[in-house]
Write a protein that holds these residues in place. Structure first.
Motif, PDB file in Angstrom:
ATOM      1  N   ALA A  76      13.053  60.352  -5.370  1.00 46.45           N
ATOM      2  CA  ALA A  76      13.442  60.236  -3.860  1.00 46.45           C
ATOM      3  C   ALA A  76      14.510  59.136  -3.767  1.00 46.45           C
ATOM      4  N   GLY A  77      15.360  58.703  -4.934  1.00 44.33           N
ATOM      5  CA  GLY A  77      16.512  57.935  -4.949  1.00 44.33           C
ATOM      6  C   GLY A  77      16.356  56.310  -4.938  1.00 44.33           C
ATOM      7  N   TYR A  78      15.261  55.999  -5.167  1.00 41.82           N
ATOM      8  CA  TYR A  78      15.032  54.366  -5.265  1.00 41.82           C
ATOM      9  C   TYR A  78      15.125  54.283  -6.739  1.00 41.82           C
ATOM     10  N   THR A  79      15.427  52.813  -6.675  1.00 40.22           N
ATOM     11  CA  THR A  79      15.601  52.225  -8.109  1.00 40.22           C
ATOM     12  C   THR A  79      14.800  50.997  -8.014  1.00 40.22           C
ATOM     13  N   LEU A  96      -5.313  47.608  -1.680  1.00 40.92           N
ATOM     14  CA  LEU A  96      -3.891  47.348  -1.391  1.00 40.92           C
ATOM     15  C   LEU A  96      -2.939  47.787  -2.308  1.00 40.92           C
ATOM     16  N   VAL A  97      -1.846  48.645  -1.855  1.00 40.60           N
ATOM     17  CA  VAL A  97      -0.848  49.364  -2.602  1.00 40.60           C
ATOM     18  C   VAL A  97       0.301  48.705  -2.414  1.00 40.60           C
ATOM     19  N   GLN A  98       0.991  48.093  -3.489  1.00 47.19           N
ATOM     20  CA  GLN A  98       2.210  47.361  -3.173  1.00 47.19           C
ATOM     21  C   GLN A  98       3.210  48.105  -4.157  1.00 47.19           C
ATOM     22  N   VAL A  99       4.324  48.148  -3.310  1.00 49.98           N
ATOM     23  CA  VAL A  99       5.637  48.950  -3.789  1.00 49.98           C
ATOM     24  C   VAL A  99       6.922  48.176  -3.622  1.00 49.98           C
ATOM     25  N   GLU A 100       7.413  47.862  -4.715  1.00 50.31           N
ATOM     26  CA  GLU A 100       8.976  47.061  -4.573  1.00 50.31           C
ATOM     27  C   GLU A 100       9.634  48.188  -5.137  1.00 50.31           C
ATOM     28  N   ALA A 101      10.947  48.020  -4.447  1.00 50.74           N
ATOM     29  CA  ALA A 101      11.964  49.132  -4.772  1.00 50.74           C
ATOM     30  C   ALA A 101      13.365  48.699  -4.140  1.00 50.74           C
ATOM     31  N   THR A 102      14.346  49.540  -4.609  1.00 48.35           N
ATOM     32  CA  THR A 102      15.696  49.115  -4.025  1.00 48.35           C
ATOM     33  C   THR A 102      16.244  50.597  -3.908  1.00 48.35           C
ATOM     34  N   LYS A 103      17.096  50.769  -2.542  1.00 51.16           N
ATOM     35  CA  LYS A 103      17.822  51.755  -2.372  1.00 51.16           C
ATOM     36  C   LYS A 103      18.738  51.291  -1.535  1.00 51.16           C
ATOM     37  N   PRO A 104      20.159  51.752  -1.924  1.00 50.30           N
ATOM     38  CA  PRO A 104      21.398  51.477  -1.234  1.00 50.30           C
ATOM     39  C   PRO A 104      21.487  51.899   0.106  1.00 50.30           C
ATOM     40  N   ALA A 105      20.637  52.800   0.657  1.00 52.26           N
ATOM     41  CA  ALA A 105      20.696  53.288   1.956  1.00 52.26           C
ATOM     42  C   ALA A 105      20.557  52.144   3.224  1.00 52.26           C
ATOM     43  N   ALA A 106      21.472  51.769   3.926  1.00 47.84           N
ATOM     44  CA  ALA A 106      21.184  50.579   4.892  1.00 47.84           C
ATOM     45  C   ALA A 106      20.009  51.044   6.031  1.00 47.84           C
ATOM     46  N   THR A 124       8.266  46.362  -0.423  1.00 45.33           N
ATOM     47  CA  THR A 124       9.350  45.368  -0.399  1.00 45.33           C
ATOM     48  C   THR A 124      10.538  46.176  -0.729  1.00 45.33           C
ATOM     49  N   LEU A 125      11.178  46.289   0.155  1.00 46.14           N
ATOM     50  CA  LEU A 125      12.628  47.261  -0.058  1.00 46.14           C
ATOM     51  C   LEU A 125      13.782  46.598   0.352  1.00 46.14           C
ATOM     52  N   ASN A 126      14.712  46.476  -0.834  1.00 49.36           N
ATOM     53  CA  ASN A 126      16.121  45.638  -0.835  1.00 49.36           C
ATOM     54  C   ASN A 126      15.629  44.436  -0.277  1.00 49.36           C
ATOM     55  N   GLY A 127      14.436  43.625  -0.878  1.00 46.19           N
ATOM     56  CA  GLY A 127      13.954  42.393  -0.594  1.00 46.19           C
ATOM     57  C   GLY A 127      13.477  42.022   0.726  1.00 46.19           C
ATOM     58  N   THR A 128      13.286  43.053   1.502  1.00 42.96           N
ATOM     59  CA  THR A 128      12.465  43.070   3.097  1.00 42.96           C
ATOM     60  C   THR A 128      11.070  43.420   2.643  1.00 42.96           C
TER      61      THR A 128
END
Length: 164
Positions: free
Chosen positions: A44-47, A61-71, A96-100
């Motif tokens: 889906a484009g996450y890194t 509890l399912v925890q997901v941490e990822a980064t995606k450039p889309a603002a 947690t996406l892009n630190g948020t």
């Protein structure tokens, strides 16, 4: 040593091996599901993806941490992927996406995305096979405990001054 002690020791590893096998299989299913979810997130484009599943007293509890450039991505797509594709129980998702970090409970996910699109639904504990597996695990644990305690009891009685 007496023969009864030798026989007890010879039989002890089998129940322990069975218990370890059951626990390993249960852990592997979570691991495989988390790996598959990570792969779907990557598609889906996450890194920089990290996926975890924590069970505390039956609360999943399912925890997901990822980064995606889309603002404009606030983690809704990740929550949707977890809710509709992660084949384990979900009581809450923390993303947690892009630190948020944001989170949603089962009720919030149900309201946002509707019923889970998994068959069978892992959140329904009515599957007879699941019930039988849980009963078998409990019986296996009891049998192993009885065997271990019996072995330790015989071991303690066999030792003492002048005994081998």
């Amino acid at each position: 040593m007496n023969r009864a002690g030798d026989r007890a020791r010879a039989r002890l590893p089998l129940p322990l091996a069975a218990l370890l096998g059951v626990l390993l299989a249960a852990g592997c299913s979570w691991g495989a599901e988390m790996e598959a979810l990570g792969a779907r997130l990557q598609e889906a484009g996450y890194t920089e993806i990290g996926v975890g599943h924590v069970n505390t007293n039956g609360y999943d509890l399912v925890q997901v941490e990822a980064t995606k450039p889309a603002a404009d991505d606030n983690g809704v797509e990740i929550a949707r992927l977890v809710w509709h594709t992660y084949a384990e129980e979900v009581d809450q998702v923390a993303i947690t996406l892009n630190g948020t970090t944001r989170s949603a409970t089962r009720d919030e996910l149900l309201e946002e995305f509707g019923p889970r699109q998994l068959d069978p639904n892992p959140d329904e504990d009515t599957d007879p096979v699941d019930v039988l597996i849980r009963v078998a695990v409990v019986i296996l644990v009891i049998v192993v405990l009885v065997k271990v305690l019996g072995f330790l009891g015989r071991l303690g009685r066999g030792s003492g001054p002048g005994r081998l």
